[in-house]
Design an enzyme around this catalytic site. Structure first.
Site, PDB file in Angstrom:
ATOM      1  N   THR A  96       0.860  -1.195   0.000  1.00 23.95           N
ATOM      2  CA  THR A  96       0.000   0.000   0.000  1.00 23.95           C
ATOM      3  C   THR A  96       0.892   1.240   0.000  1.00 23.95           C
ATOM      4  OG1 THR A  96      -1.911   1.038   1.087  1.00 23.95           O
ATOM      5  CG2 THR A  96      -0.242   0.107   2.540  1.00 23.95           C
ATOM      6  N   ASN A  97       0.326   2.402   0.279  1.00 18.48           N
ATOM      7  CA  ASN A  97       1.133   3.614   0.377  1.00 18.48           C
ATOM      8  C   ASN A  97       0.634   4.447   1.562  1.00 18.48           C
ATOM      9  OD1 ASN A  97      -1.086   5.301  -0.497  1.00 18.48           O
ATOM     10  ND2 ASN A  97      -0.756   4.358  -2.486  1.00 18.48           N
ATOM     11  N   ARG A  98       1.237   5.595   1.767  1.00 17.02           N
ATOM     12  CA  ARG A  98       1.004   6.307   3.025  1.00 17.02           C
ATOM     13  C   ARG A  98      -0.144   7.321   2.978  1.00 17.02           C
ATOM     14  NH1 ARG A  98       6.134   9.071   4.570  1.00 17.02           N
ATOM     15  NH2 ARG A  98       4.872   9.692   6.330  1.00 17.02           N
TER      16      ARG A  98
END
Ligand code: CTP
Length: 396
Positions: free
Chosen positions: A208-210
């Site tokens: 995923t990402n932030r």
């Protein structure tokens, strides 16, 4: 609705008075400034101190000025408010408002104000059904007051029936939507995407990402508050959904794509803030991948950039993209503007303090093919307003 809507929350005496706390917090989450006026009966159910602490203002109950009060509190409050929301409204308060009686601070403020008034009734079924209550409610509706609820459910008496205060979330949503009908984006339909995406590796792991979704939620919230109809396609996260928007939750890029493409069909504009993962594992393992002393190399394939496709067939609709950069921001963003057929791109430079993930502020540059417009550091809600102003300008 103005960015800082001022709401006078009138709380009258009933067991549902404690739910006014949830209404107050919900309104604050929507960016409203809230002041509270309680009837003396309400004070038997809940302490003014609770509302004082949460609203940051004195709670008003008395009609006659106390030391330090402005001369005529009810007039001041009535003039201050953009919206008067009476929740819960007892049969007694409804009766007074319907007949122009004004014997306490709340009813006086209502009578002396030109603000929009909304009323969320709460009472026992028999009281609600009584012809006098029904006539009073009809009178309020005829005067242009908006009625929210009541609903069916458990009542103070322990019985079940009609008369229960509407769910606080619904009260907040209707208050926001009602106040927005005269907004400058009324009649327009926006699709906003926000938040992160996830791609599975195996049944327990994913990449995923932030992104937290704050920027997208701010755009959706302000568009709704300014009168637009809004579909928010949101990746996973724990932000409170903006009141009054149609929320579609997604997880993977393909889910995001399906929901966005279908919502875009009937829309006037798309604001694409979602942090779309550029890659996904080539194979998703059905079984949990076991530990291995040699480590693991993930084979990733590219996700399709569906914004490009939407931009290419936008057909008069407005498409706004975001660009998240850590170097050569301006030139990279200009390239994306062109390659994705966007009308506007909002450049986020992650290296600037106060910009990017998880914070409530952002520092962005608006780029539309003309001269780039760098904006100072401002709240994400203000950035949202600037983007929406740009879109609106295009339509005029
Ligand atoms: N976007 C998209 N699909 C992707 C990647 C990005 O629709 N697979 C959208 C984003 O929502 C954003 C815009 O394209 O509105 C730019 O995203 P960004 O991550 O800044 O750039 P990328 O196109 O992914 O390029 P790069 O990662 O090389 O900077």
């Amino acid at each position: 609705m103005p960015s800082k809507m001022r709401v006078l929350l009138g709380v009258s005496g009933g067991i549902a008075a404690h739910k006014a706390v949830e209404v107050l917090r919900g309104l604050q989450r929507e960016g409203a400034e809230v002041r509270v006026a309680m009837t003396s009966a309400a004070r038997k159910f809940i302490q003014p101190l609770t509302f004082e602490a949460l609203s940051g203002h004195r709670v008003y109950t008395e009609l006659f000025p106390e030391a330090g009060d402005p001369e005529v509190v009810h007039v001041e409050l009535g003039e201050w408010a953009d919206l008067i929301l009476v929740a819960p409204a007892t049969a007694n308060v409804i009766g007074k408002m319907a007949n122009g009686l004004a014997d306490d601070l709340l009813t006086c403020a209502v009578l002396s104000s030109e603000a929009q008034v909304m009323v969320a009734p709460a009472m026992e079924t028999a009281m609600y059904r009584h012809p006098a209550s029904q006539r009073n409610l009809q009178r309020l509706a005829d005067m242009g007051y908006r009625l929210i609820g009541p609903e069916e459910g458990a009542l103070a008496s322990g019985r079940n029936g009609m008369g229960r205060l509407a769910d606080p979330k619904r009260i907040v949503a209707e208050a926001v939507s009602g106040a927005a009908t005269s907004g400058d984006l009324a009649g327009r339909k926006f699709v906003v995407t926000g938040g992160r995406t996830e791609e599975d590796i195996d049944p327990v792991r994913f990449i995923t990402n932030r992104s937290t979704g704050k920027m997208g939620y701010a755009v959706a919230r302000r568009a709704r508050q300014r009168g637009a109809e809004v579909v928010l396609v949101s990746g996973p996260g724990n932000l409170d959904p903006p009141a009054g928007v149609d929320l579609i939750r997604v997880r993977t890029v393909s889910e995001l794509r399906a929901a966005t493409e279908s919502a875009f069909e009937g829309a006037d504009a798309l604001v694409m803030t979602a942090a779309v993962l550029d890659f996904r594992p080539r194979v998703v393992s059905n079984a949990k991948i076991k530990k291995n002393a040699n480590g693991l190399t993930l084979d990733l394939v590219a996700n399709e950039d569906f914004l490009v496709g939407l931009g290419a067939r936008k057909d008069g609709r407005i498409v706004v993209g975001f660009a998240m950069e850590t170097e050569n921001g301006l030139s990279n963003a200009r390239k994306k503007l062109e390659e994705k057929f966007l009308d506007l791109i909002v450049l986020n430079d992650l290296n600037v303090p106060g910009a990017g993930f998880g914070v409530d502020t952002n520092v962005v540059t608006l780029i539309d093919g003309g001269e780039a417009e760098p904006l100072p550091k401002m709240s994400k809600h203000e950035v949202a307003d600037r983007i929406l102003d740009w879109v609106k300008e295009r339509w005029t």
